[in-house]
Design a protein around this motif. Sequence first.
Motif, PDB file in Angstrom:
ATOM      1  N   PRO A 158       1.005  -1.499   0.008  1.00  0.00           N
ATOM      2  CA  PRO A 158       0.077  -0.503  -0.355  1.00  0.00           C
ATOM      3  C   PRO A 158       1.307   1.520  -0.029  1.00  0.00           C
ATOM      4  O   PRO A 158       1.604   1.681   0.573  1.00  0.00           O
ATOM      5  CB  PRO A 158      -1.040  -0.135   1.342  1.00  0.00           C
ATOM      6  CG  PRO A 158      -0.231  -1.036   1.864  1.00  0.00           C
ATOM      7  CD  PRO A 158       0.779  -1.843   1.700  1.00  0.00           C
TER       8      PRO A 158
ATOM      9  N   TYR B  13      -5.228   4.532   4.665  1.00  0.00           N
ATOM     10  CA  TYR B  13      -5.185   3.681   3.263  1.00  0.00           C
ATOM     11  C   TYR B  13      -5.938   4.686   2.182  1.00  0.00           C
ATOM     12  O   TYR B  13      -6.046   4.619   1.020  1.00  0.00           O
ATOM     13  CB  TYR B  13      -5.155   2.212   3.524  1.00  0.00           C
ATOM     14  CG  TYR B  13      -3.786   1.527   4.310  1.00  0.00           C
ATOM     15  CD1 TYR B  13      -2.428   1.932   3.928  1.00  0.00           C
ATOM     16  CD2 TYR B  13      -4.325   1.155   5.139  1.00  0.00           C
ATOM     17  CE1 TYR B  13      -1.574   1.069   4.564  1.00  0.00           C
ATOM     18  CE2 TYR B  13      -3.860   0.087   5.919  1.00  0.00           C
ATOM     19  CZ  TYR B  13      -2.487   0.475   5.653  1.00  0.00           C
ATOM     20  OH  TYR B  13      -1.093   0.310   6.405  1.00  0.00           O
ATOM     21  N   GLN B  14      -6.848   5.053   2.761  1.00  0.00           N
ATOM     22  CA  GLN B  14      -8.141   5.411   2.560  1.00  0.00           C
ATOM     23  C   GLN B  14      -7.706   6.236   1.111  1.00  0.00           C
ATOM     24  O   GLN B  14      -6.442   7.787   1.277  1.00  0.00           O
ATOM     25  CB  GLN B  14      -8.789   6.565   3.434  1.00  0.00           C
ATOM     26  CG  GLN B  14     -10.810   7.767   1.912  1.00  0.00           C
ATOM     27  CD  GLN B  14     -10.579   6.398   2.527  1.00  0.00           C
ATOM     28  OE1 GLN B  14     -11.748   5.540   2.173  1.00  0.00           O
ATOM     29  NE2 GLN B  14     -11.413   6.845   0.706  1.00  0.00           N
TER      30      GLN B  14
ATOM     31  N   ARG C 132      -5.654   5.706  -1.227  1.00  0.00           N
ATOM     32  CA  ARG C 132      -3.811   5.514  -2.026  1.00  0.00           C
ATOM     33  C   ARG C 132      -4.118   3.852  -2.808  1.00  0.00           C
ATOM     34  O   ARG C 132      -5.325   4.034  -3.346  1.00  0.00           O
ATOM     35  CB  ARG C 132      -3.535   5.406  -0.421  1.00  0.00           C
ATOM     36  CG  ARG C 132      -3.275   6.343   0.011  1.00  0.00           C
ATOM     37  CD  ARG C 132      -2.698   7.350  -0.138  1.00  0.00           C
ATOM     38  NE  ARG C 132      -2.431   8.242   1.062  1.00  0.00           N
ATOM     39  CZ  ARG C 132      -2.507   9.314   0.389  1.00  0.00           C
ATOM     40  NH1 ARG C 132      -3.000  10.511  -0.271  1.00  0.00           N
ATOM     41  NH2 ARG C 132      -2.257  10.422   1.871  1.00  0.00           N
ATOM     42  N   GLN C 133      -3.050   3.806  -3.263  1.00  0.00           N
ATOM     43  CA  GLN C 133      -2.841   2.488  -4.005  1.00  0.00           C
ATOM     44  C   GLN C 133      -2.428   1.693  -3.360  1.00  0.00           C
ATOM     45  O   GLN C 133      -1.340   2.041  -2.452  1.00  0.00           O
ATOM     46  CB  GLN C 133      -2.020   3.770  -5.153  1.00  0.00           C
ATOM     47  CG  GLN C 133      -2.819   4.019  -6.361  1.00  0.00           C
ATOM     48  CD  GLN C 133      -1.648   4.529  -7.336  1.00  0.00           C
ATOM     49  OE1 GLN C 133      -1.695   4.404  -8.349  1.00  0.00           O
ATOM     50  NE2 GLN C 133      -0.595   5.605  -7.090  1.00  0.00           N
ATOM     51  N   VAL C 134      -2.565   0.697  -4.178  1.00  0.00           N
ATOM     52  CA  VAL C 134      -2.175  -0.721  -2.984  1.00  0.00           C
ATOM     53  C   VAL C 134      -1.548  -1.540  -4.366  1.00  0.00           C
ATOM     54  O   VAL C 134      -2.612  -2.041  -5.277  1.00  0.00           O
ATOM     55  CB  VAL C 134      -3.316  -1.474  -2.430  1.00  0.00           C
ATOM     56  CG1 VAL C 134      -2.504  -3.041  -1.841  1.00  0.00           C
ATOM     57  CG2 VAL C 134      -3.608  -0.629  -1.217  1.00  0.00           C
TER      58      VAL C 134
ATOM     59  N   TRP D  90      -9.151  -4.826  -0.731  1.00  0.00           N
ATOM     60  CA  TRP D  90      -8.151  -3.754  -0.138  1.00  0.00           C
ATOM     61  C   TRP D  90      -9.201  -1.971  -0.851  1.00  0.00           C
ATOM     62  O   TRP D  90      -9.221  -1.322  -0.573  1.00  0.00           O
ATOM     63  CB  TRP D  90      -6.989  -3.249  -0.873  1.00  0.00           C
ATOM     64  CG  TRP D  90      -5.610  -3.688  -0.401  1.00  0.00           C
ATOM     65  CD1 TRP D  90      -5.198  -4.811  -0.412  1.00  0.00           C
ATOM     66  CD2 TRP D  90      -5.105  -3.396   1.260  1.00  0.00           C
ATOM     67  NE1 TRP D  90      -4.210  -5.562   0.097  1.00  0.00           N
ATOM     68  CE2 TRP D  90      -3.916  -4.512   1.090  1.00  0.00           C
ATOM     69  CE3 TRP D  90      -5.234  -2.216   1.064  1.00  0.00           C
ATOM     70  CZ2 TRP D  90      -2.813  -4.009   2.626  1.00  0.00           C
ATOM     71  CZ3 TRP D  90      -4.342  -1.895   2.373  1.00  0.00           C
ATOM     72  CH2 TRP D  90      -3.283  -3.341   2.703  1.00  0.00           C
TER      73      TRP D  90
ATOM     74  N   CYS E   2      -9.410   1.399  -1.222  1.00  0.00           N
ATOM     75  CA  CYS E   2      -7.651   2.012  -2.414  1.00  0.00           C
ATOM     76  C   CYS E   2      -8.139   1.810  -3.616  1.00  0.00           C
ATOM     77  O   CYS E   2      -8.906   0.373  -3.679  1.00  0.00           O
ATOM     78  CB  CYS E   2      -6.711   0.794  -1.537  1.00  0.00           C
ATOM     79  SG  CYS E   2      -6.592   1.248   0.056  1.00  0.00           S
TER      80      CYS E   2
END
Lengths: 292, 292
Positions: free
Chosen positions: B122, B139-140, B142-144, B164, B169
Motif C-alpha cells: 500500500p 489507506y483511504q 491510496r494505491q495498493v 483493499w 484503495c
Amino acid sequence: MFNQLGVIGCGLMGGSFALALKKAGLVKRVVGYSKSPSTTETAKKLGVIDIAAESALLAVSGSDIVLLAVPVAATEATLKAVKHMVDPGVLFMDVGSTKCDVVEAARRVLGKQFGSFVPAHPIAGKESAGVQNADAGLYQGRQVILTPLPQTNAALVQKATDVWSALGCQVLKMTPQNHDAAFAAVSHLPHLLAYAYFSAVAKQPAGRDYLSLAGPGFRDFTRIAASDPAIWRDILLANKAEVMAQSKRFRDMLDLLEQVMQNDDAQGLETLLRQASEGRSQWQMGVPRTRN
Amino acid sequence: MFNQLGVIGCGLMGGSFALALKKAGLVKRVVGYSKSPSTTETAKKLGVIDIAAESALLAVSGSDIVLLAVPVAATEATLKAVKHMVDPGVLFMDVGSTKCDVVEAARRVLGKQFGSFVPAHPIAGKESAGVQNADAGLYQGRQVILTPLPQTNAALVQKATDVWSALGCQVLKMTPQNHDAAFAAVSHLPHLLAYAYFSAVAKQPAGRDYLSLAGPGFRDFTRIAASDPAIWRDILLANKAEVMAQSKRFRDMLDLLEQVMQNDDAQGLETLLRQASEGRSQWQMGVPRTRN
C-alpha cells in the motif's frame, strides 16, 4: 504609516506585500509597475495595486516606501531606471533570495543613495507564482532577513524592521555573505536537487508510468521543483559558488550512504539514517507565529 | 467478512490496517503480535487489536486473514516462525515497500503454501511511525500494488483486491520486478536523497544556525528524512541495485545542471528548470479518492 507604496514587479512577492500593507492599514495608496503590462493590469483589477504606473520610475515617484520584487538578475537594470528618484528618507527594499549580488548591484548603481537601500529577504513564497496568487497572509509568521551594510541609513533599517514586524514577521540581521552561505544550504541547494530529481525520473523511458505511482512522500519532496524557473535561474547563478560548495557536501554524504549500502553494512546504514531521522524529527521551522 | 485478522507487527502499517478493517466492519476480531511485548500491549490498550498473541504463530492460529507488517528484512524469519499455520484459503499478505526480496523469501520458506501469499504494497505511510500513530484512514484513497505470481492462488488475489478496495484503495497489479524498479525511482531514492541532504546540512559547522533559518520549502523537502531508520535500512538494502541505478540517473541530471551553472548559461539553465517545473506542475498524485 506610509502615504504611498511603489511596487516594482507585481508578482507573488510584490503583490503579497502590497496586500499585506493594505490589510495592516500601513499604506494609503499602492502604485505598481511590472515589465509586462498585462501583469500590471491584472494587479489593478485584483485590487493588489491602486494605480498602474507606466514605468518603474513612475512607481517610485511620490512613494515613501518602495519594494523591488523582480528576479535578482534584473536588480541592476531596474535600479538604473529609478536611481534619480531614490531620495534619502524613502525606504527602498528588495525581496531577493540572494543578497551579495543585489548589494553589489545597488552599490554600483546608487552611489551616494546606496544608504537608502535596505536589502531584505522574506523567507516566504509558494510554488504557484504570479499576482493571481498574491496573498495578504504570505509573510505572516515568517522570518525576514535584513542585510544592511555600515553605510545603510540606520533610521531606514529601523523602519524596515518595524514594517516587517507589523506584518507578523520575525526580523533578523545578517551580513550578505552569511545570508548567502546559509540559504545556499537550506533553500537554494534543495531547489536544485528537487529540479534534478524530478527531471531524472520524468525523462527516463518508463518515467510517466513511474510518476503515476508516486505517493505523498514524492509529492512533498518535489513540491519546490514546481517553482518559477526564471526566479530560480537567477538565484542559482547569483549564488553559484555557495550552492556548489553545499552540493559538494551533499554529494559526499550521498557517496558515504551508497558506500555503506554497497558494503551491505546494515548497522552502519541504520546509524546514518537514524542521525538524519532524529535530527529532522527534532527540527522545527524557525519562527513562532508572533504578531507585533 | 473475516472472522479473525492476525497482525504480525503492530506498528503504523499493521495497526492502521486493523483499525481500517474494524471501521469498515470487515472483521470480527483482531489478534496481534509484535516482537516487542510493550508494542503489543500498547496496541491492545489503544483498541487497535483485541487480543495480544504471545507469538507470531499464535497470531496466525485461527485467523482467516493475516497481515505481515514487519521491516522487509524480517520477512523470512517471520514466515519461518508461522509457516506451519499457513493454510490454503487463508489470505496472507504483507505490506513491504520492496517486493522481489519478499517474494523470494516467501518462495523459499513457504514451499507448497507459497500460493496463499499475496504480496502487497500500500502506497501510504507517514514519517511518524508506531502504533500510537495508527490511523483507520491511512489507506483511504491510496494505491495498493499487488505483485502476485503465476503460482499465487487466484481466489486469494481476488479476495485481497476486494479487501483493499473496501478500504477505499485503488488496487493495481504489477510484477515484483517492475514494482521494485518503479518504487526505487519514486520512493526509495527520494528517501535516500532526503536523508543525505538533511545530514549534509546538519553536520556542517554552521549547521545548527542554518537549520534555524530554513523555511517551508525545506520543511516539505526533508519531511521524509524523519522516516523510520530501521524500515528504510531494510528497503534500501533490499532494493539496492535499482536504487543505485536511479541514483545514477539523478547524479547525471545534477551534473548537467551544475555544468550549465558553471558555464553561466542562463538560457540553458532556465530551459532545464522549466522542464522540471512544468512537469511537476502538471503532475497529480495518482489516485482519485474513490470509494468502492
